[in-house]
Write an enzyme that holds these catalytic residues in place. Sequence first.
Site, PDB file in Angstrom:
ATOM      1  N   TYR A  80      -7.593 -16.958   6.223  1.00  0.00           N
ATOM      2  CA  TYR A  80      -7.054 -15.939   5.318  1.00  0.00           C
ATOM      3  C   TYR A  80      -7.363 -16.284   3.864  1.00  0.00           C
ATOM      4  O   TYR A  80      -7.835 -15.432   3.093  1.00  0.00           O
ATOM      5  CB  TYR A  80      -5.551 -15.811   5.544  1.00  0.00           C
ATOM      6  CG  TYR A  80      -4.872 -14.811   4.637  1.00  0.00           C
ATOM      7  CD1 TYR A  80      -4.961 -13.447   4.896  1.00  0.00           C
ATOM      8  CD2 TYR A  80      -4.131 -15.218   3.533  1.00  0.00           C
ATOM      9  CE1 TYR A  80      -4.336 -12.520   4.078  1.00  0.00           C
ATOM     10  CE2 TYR A  80      -3.504 -14.301   2.709  1.00  0.00           C
ATOM     11  CZ  TYR A  80      -3.608 -12.964   2.981  1.00  0.00           C
ATOM     12  OH  TYR A  80      -2.988 -12.048   2.160  1.00  0.00           O
ATOM     13  N   GLY A 110       0.814  -1.214   0.000  1.00  0.00           N
ATOM     14  CA  GLY A 110       0.000   0.000   0.000  1.00  0.00           C
ATOM     15  C   GLY A 110       0.841   1.255   0.000  1.00  0.00           C
ATOM     16  O   GLY A 110       0.572   2.201  -0.749  1.00  0.00           O
TER      17      GLY A 110
END
Length: 288
Positions: free
Chosen positions: A160, A25
């Site tokens: 996950y 990110g």
Amino acid sequence: MSSPSIPSSPSSKVVLITGTSSGIGLAAAVAAARAGWQVVATLRDPGRSGALRKAAEEAGVELDVRQLDVTDERSVAAAVDGVIADHGRLDAVINNAGAGHLGTLENESVAEVRAVMEVNFFGVLHVSKAALPHLRATGGRLITVTSVGGIIGQPFNEAYCAAKFAVEGYMESLAPVAARLGVAVSVVEPGAVATEFVNNIGVDLAAEVDAAGPYADALQAYLDRTVAQFLNGAQTPAEAAGAVLEALTAEQPPFRLQTSDWAREFTGTKLTDPDGSAVLGLTGGWVG
């Protein structure tokens, strides 16, 4: 719902990115700003923006850093509304926020699994839903960073991978519908990325093995293999962010992008359609 109006002469396109405090990110925020985008870089805790701000300063770019918690619908709405109020438009969203998780069903609660889904799946939906009216107005892009774990389930990553499978399925299903309204949908599938595995899981690995009971030997074998992979073959966040930037800037972005040759080979053991064009070519015909 009507689409908002767009200013006639924006200085540059605007992208909102979630989960920018570190890793992919952070690297994607800097790369997009270098490419000329107005970047709204969001993170759950503004107190953790130091590395992001330092990277932007070193790169000579400006970022609009804002708070956004993907699990809080009010936070999401406030962030998206704030972008429109201050920038007048939204041309792309990069769903990057997420959290790793290590565990197996017998040794964890269903509540823990739900928490993983809340961040990694429902968080993506909260942001995407709030952004879509504005992306329709600009003919924009909806990009989500998933994982090779969204294609191939991996031991001790059940929750996950389930969340990432859900994101992949949701976005693959949404893509032809959104395309009919001018919004390009893509998913980006990283493999191993340096620094993120242990940090994102946020647990004491030795303690996890000690507490694993009958699963201890299997967990230790998995960790030995995985840690070695991260040490020896992991990409840098900047390298992985290259695929995110491609999805953001390509004239006709594919639905599915892997971030490395390894990721393409790994997912290719399951996929015979690595870029998603065959699937979307089929389902796109179902909506007109």
